[in-house]
Design an enzyme around this catalytic site. Structure first.
Site, PDB file in Angstrom:
ATOM      1  N   TYR A  87     -26.831 -25.077  11.363  1.00  0.00           N
ATOM      2  CA  TYR A  87     -25.783 -24.485  12.316  1.00  0.00           C
ATOM      3  C   TYR A  87     -25.703 -22.731  11.876  1.00  0.00           C
ATOM      4  CZ  TYR A  87     -20.792 -24.464  12.122  1.00  0.00           C
ATOM      5  OH  TYR A  87     -19.226 -23.975  12.849  1.00  0.00           O
TER       6      TYR A  87
HETATM    7  P1  NAP Z   1     -15.745 -31.196  16.709  1.00  0.00           P
HETATM    8  O1  NAP Z   1     -13.873 -31.806  15.915  1.00  0.00           O
HETATM    9  O2  NAP Z   1     -16.200 -31.813  15.765  1.00  0.00           O
HETATM   10  O3  NAP Z   1     -15.705 -31.133  18.489  1.00  0.00           O
HETATM   11  C1  NAP Z   1     -16.247 -30.579  18.717  1.00  0.00           C
HETATM   12  C2  NAP Z   1     -16.530 -30.718  20.077  1.00  0.00           C
HETATM   13  O4  NAP Z   1     -18.164 -30.682  20.847  1.00  0.00           O
HETATM   14  C3  NAP Z   1     -15.642 -32.185  20.905  1.00  0.00           C
HETATM   15  O5  NAP Z   1     -15.208 -32.517  21.847  1.00  0.00           O
HETATM   16  C4  NAP Z   1     -17.607 -32.523  21.386  1.00  0.00           C
HETATM   17  O6  NAP Z   1     -16.959 -33.712  22.223  1.00  0.00           O
HETATM   18  C5  NAP Z   1     -17.984 -31.593  21.962  1.00  0.00           C
HETATM   19  N1  NAP Z   1     -19.139 -31.254  21.967  1.00  0.00           N
HETATM   20  C6  NAP Z   1     -20.441 -31.815  20.707  1.00  0.00           C
HETATM   21  N2  NAP Z   1     -21.555 -32.342  21.389  1.00  0.00           N
HETATM   22  C7  NAP Z   1     -22.024 -32.481  22.266  1.00  0.00           C
HETATM   23  C8  NAP Z   1     -22.982 -32.286  23.358  1.00  0.00           C
HETATM   24  N3  NAP Z   1     -23.827 -32.918  23.602  1.00  0.00           N
HETATM   25  N4  NAP Z   1     -21.715 -32.465  24.665  1.00  0.00           N
HETATM   26  C9  NAP Z   1     -21.306 -31.250  25.308  1.00  0.00           C
HETATM   27  N5  NAP Z   1     -19.569 -31.766  24.425  1.00  0.00           N
HETATM   28  C10 NAP Z   1     -20.460 -31.816  22.903  1.00  0.00           C
HETATM   29  O7  NAP Z   1     -15.538 -29.878  16.631  1.00  0.00           O
HETATM   30  P2  NAP Z   1     -15.139 -28.331  16.277  1.00  0.00           P
HETATM   31  O8  NAP Z   1     -13.882 -28.427  14.920  1.00  0.00           O
HETATM   32  O9  NAP Z   1     -13.901 -28.451  17.141  1.00  0.00           O
HETATM   33  O10 NAP Z   1     -15.074 -27.054  16.456  1.00  0.00           O
HETATM   34  C11 NAP Z   1     -15.338 -26.414  18.328  1.00  0.00           C
HETATM   35  C12 NAP Z   1     -16.439 -25.254  17.897  1.00  0.00           C
HETATM   36  O11 NAP Z   1     -15.730 -24.621  16.333  1.00  0.00           O
HETATM   37  C13 NAP Z   1     -17.832 -25.725  17.479  1.00  0.00           C
HETATM   38  O12 NAP Z   1     -18.225 -24.745  18.152  1.00  0.00           O
HETATM   39  C14 NAP Z   1     -17.482 -25.356  15.476  1.00  0.00           C
HETATM   40  O13 NAP Z   1     -18.756 -24.724  14.772  1.00  0.00           O
HETATM   41  C15 NAP Z   1     -16.789 -24.109  15.770  1.00  0.00           C
HETATM   42  N6  NAP Z   1     -16.466 -23.998  14.350  1.00  0.00           N
HETATM   43  C16 NAP Z   1     -15.590 -24.424  13.913  1.00  0.00           C
HETATM   44  C17 NAP Z   1     -15.033 -24.585  12.701  1.00  0.00           C
HETATM   45  C18 NAP Z   1     -13.931 -25.801  11.563  1.00  0.00           C
HETATM   46  O14 NAP Z   1     -13.510 -25.211  11.070  1.00  0.00           O
HETATM   47  N7  NAP Z   1     -13.881 -26.816  12.412  1.00  0.00           N
HETATM   48  C19 NAP Z   1     -15.602 -23.574  11.921  1.00  0.00           C
HETATM   49  C20 NAP Z   1     -16.114 -22.880  12.182  1.00  0.00           C
HETATM   50  C21 NAP Z   1     -16.173 -22.917  13.595  1.00  0.00           C
HETATM   51  P3  NAP Z   1     -17.420 -35.477  22.642  1.00  0.00           P
HETATM   52  O15 NAP Z   1     -16.638 -35.853  21.580  1.00  0.00           O
HETATM   53  O16 NAP Z   1     -17.138 -35.542  24.174  1.00  0.00           O
HETATM   54  O17 NAP Z   1     -19.196 -34.938  22.773  1.00  0.00           O
END
Ligand code: NAP
Length: 253
Positions: A158
């Protein structure tokens, strides 16, 4: 939903990972700002999201696409072409995380993380960025991470992918700024979503994290979404290649 006003009327946005978490919030804020939004996910349905976009000026259209499958990305791009969809704003948000000690981090997990978090970002940006250049402008906002700057713990794949996202953002910005395409990234800190569910559930780890964050709390998805909307708007026309931490002060500690 309350918040500031950003004008994205007449724009069409593509947001990956729009089914939940940060991506759903980004899609909502963009639609609230007037943009029509195509939201991608692997299990995204209009039914599940019914209500999430009610009353917003922008129209939301969900599309299934597994970004870990290059054939599906190709098919999606062809579908957008056939439909004559012109994407003004691309938000590369979809991301997955696999936690393990580096010595035990499987190649399968490595490949899975790279496919969604990096390869798909390149493939979508290359194709849709080229169209933006032909049309004289556009906005690309990548979702990086504080782990674009730090190595993190137990997430070597990651952290490598997110570090690469920061560099890809700068590389594309260098080439495309003169073509009117802004490429930037938002680097979230710790935000309460499914992605961080395990950390939130671990009381000791969560408390230790919060003690280290100057603001002392988890971020909310909309606190990431508004900076994305800003970077996607004409307010940010002179911003190119920036990786903007939105982290409650984490990186300054
Ligand atoms: P999340 O709640 O786990 O949601 C992930 C999203 O990505 C879901 O809508 C999922 O869609 C989609 N996804 C995953 N695999 C996929 C695939 N193979 N094809 C298409 N869509 C896919 O994640 P989040 O926390 O909102 O994170 C969003 C972004 O922010 C990510 O890039 C993450 O690395 C970044 N980020 C998050 C945090 C944090 O603290 N949460 C911190 C730093 C960066 P489906 O469910 O429909 O598969």
């Amino acid at each position: 939903m309350t918040g500031p006003t950003i004008d994205l009327n007449g724009k069409t946005a593509l947001v990956t990972g729009a089914s939940r978490g940060i991506g759903l919030s980004i899609a909502q804020v963009l639609a609230r700002s007037g943009a029509d939004v195509i939201g991608l996910g692997t299990s995204i349905t209009a039914q599940a999201l019914e209500g999430a976009f009610a009353g917003l000026p922008g129209v939301f259209r969900p599309m299934d696409c597994d970004l870990s499958e290059r054939d599906q990305i190709k098919a999606l791009l062809a579908q957008l072409d056939d439909a004559g969809a012109e994407i003004d704003i691309l938000v590369n948000n979809a991301g997955i995380i696999r936690r393990n000690h580096a010595a035990e981090h499987s190649l399968e997990d490595w490949d899975a993380v790279m496919a969604v978090n990096l390869d798909a970002v390149f493939l979508l940006s290359r194709a849709l960025g080229a169209r933006m250049l032909e049309r004289g402008g556009g906005k690309i906002v990548n979702i990086a991470s504080v782990l674009s700057f730090q190595g993190g713990v137990l997430v070597p794949g990651y952290a490598a992918a997110k570090g690469a996202i920061a560099q890809l953002t700068r590389a594309l910005a260098n080439e495309w700024a003169q073509g009117g395409v802004n490429v930037n990234a938002v680097a979230p800190g710790y935000v309460a979503t499914d992605n961080t569910a395990a950390l939130q559930a671990d009381e000791d780890r969560s408390a230790a994290l919060m003690a280290r964050i100057p603001v002392g709390r988890w971020g909310r998805p909309e606190e990431i979404a508004w900076p994305v909307a800003f970077l996607a708007s004409e307010l940010a026309d002179f911003i190119h290649g920036t990786v903007l931490p939105v982290d409650g002060g984490w990186l300054s500690r």
